[in-house]
Scaffold this active site. Structure first.
Site, mmCIF file in Angstrom:
data_model
loop_
_atom_site.group_PDB
_atom_site.id
_atom_site.type_symbol
_atom_site.label_atom_id
_atom_site.label_comp_id
_atom_site.label_asym_id
_atom_site.label_seq_id
_atom_site.Cartn_x
_atom_site.Cartn_y
_atom_site.Cartn_z
ATOM 1 N N GLU A 16 0.812 -1.219 0.000
ATOM 2 C CA GLU A 16 0.000 0.000 0.000
ATOM 3 C C GLU A 16 0.845 1.269 0.000
ATOM 4 O O GLU A 16 0.342 2.347 -0.311
ATOM 5 C CB GLU A 16 -0.943 -0.011 1.203
ATOM 6 C CG GLU A 16 -1.938 -1.148 1.127
ATOM 7 C CD GLU A 16 -2.664 -1.420 2.414
ATOM 8 O OE1 GLU A 16 -3.441 -2.391 2.458
ATOM 9 O OE2 GLU A 16 -2.466 -0.675 3.400
ATOM 10 N N CYS A 107 -6.926 0.842 3.354
ATOM 11 C CA CYS A 107 -6.907 -0.170 4.395
ATOM 12 C C CYS A 107 -7.194 0.484 5.759
ATOM 13 O O CYS A 107 -8.111 1.281 5.897
ATOM 14 C CB CYS A 107 -5.565 -0.897 4.351
ATOM 15 S SG CYS A 107 -5.457 -2.427 5.290
ATOM 16 N N HIS A 136 -10.227 -1.466 5.187
ATOM 17 C CA HIS A 136 -10.107 -2.912 5.376
ATOM 18 C C HIS A 136 -11.270 -3.364 6.259
ATOM 19 O O HIS A 136 -11.662 -2.652 7.194
ATOM 20 C CB HIS A 136 -8.771 -3.247 6.042
ATOM 21 C CG HIS A 136 -8.466 -4.708 6.005
ATOM 22 N ND1 HIS A 136 -8.873 -5.578 6.997
ATOM 23 C CD2 HIS A 136 -7.815 -5.462 5.081
ATOM 24 C CE1 HIS A 136 -8.478 -6.801 6.686
ATOM 25 N NE2 HIS A 136 -7.841 -6.770 5.530
#
Length: 200
Positions: A16, A107, A136
């Site tokens: 990420e 996330c 997430h």
């Protein structure tokens, strides 16, 4: 030329962090990275033990941190927790929202966006409202409990806030940022040579 600042902490999810950095560089965006409270003064130890050397070891020492066109917060549980615990990061998010600049989070990084809103008692200016977000699934409940509108989409854009779900959505997240900063033509130009699935 658009500019971007991406943060990194110990425990940041490597994919990420690296994916947006890579894809934005391919698009010609001038991107810089800054460390947040790193235990080692020069590198971050990421979630899978990969060590990454940020362009600026300390966000606190980066005096022009508010000058970029977008602020990007990768996830990874411990990394996102470090962002949430940093007054510097939370105030920086507020500054970008107040200025109507882009903020991207993926996330668990979305939790820092939520935390910023709480800590400063609501944002000012263009960014004064809670926005529709994703994250997430592991932090979905936490975000919903704070009263944020939540989506299961892989990438969500609400005004100048871009959020995404996790490592598997990092390419789509990065390409969405490219399109917002540089236009659809540049997105297509970047995606073509990467041999991406048509769905991206």
């Amino acid at each position: 030329m658009p500019t971007a600042l991406i943060l990194i902490a110990d425990g940041t999810e490597e994919i990420e962090f690296v994916t947006p950095y890579d894809v934005l560089t391919r698009a010609g965006v001038e991107i810089s990275s800054a460390g947040v409270n790193l235990k080692n003064e020069t590198f971050a130890v990421c979630s899978r033990n990969i060590r990454i050397l940020p362009d600026h070891p300390s966000l606190s020492a980066l005096h022009y941190a508010t000058s970029f066109d977008i602020l990007i917060l990768p996830g990874g549980g411990p990394g996102a927790a470090a962002f949430c615990a940093s007054e510097t990061v939370l105030k920086l998010i507020e500054a970008y929202r107040a200025a109507g600049k882009y903020v991207g989070a993926i996330c668990a990084g979305t939790t820092a966006v939520v935390k910023s809103f709480e800590v400063v008692g609501g944002w000012k200016g263009e960014g004064e409202r809670k926005v529709r977000v994703t994250s997430h699934p592991s932090v979905e409940g936490e975000i919903r409990e704070k009263g944020w509108e939540y989506s299961d989409e892989r990438v969500v854009v609400d005004g100048s806030v871009i959020t995404s779900r996790g490592p598997g959505t990092a390419l789509l997240f990065a390409l969405t940022i490219v399109e917002l900063l540089c236009g659809k033509q540049k997105r297509d130009e970047v995606a073509g040579p990467m041999i991406l699935p048509a769905s991206l």
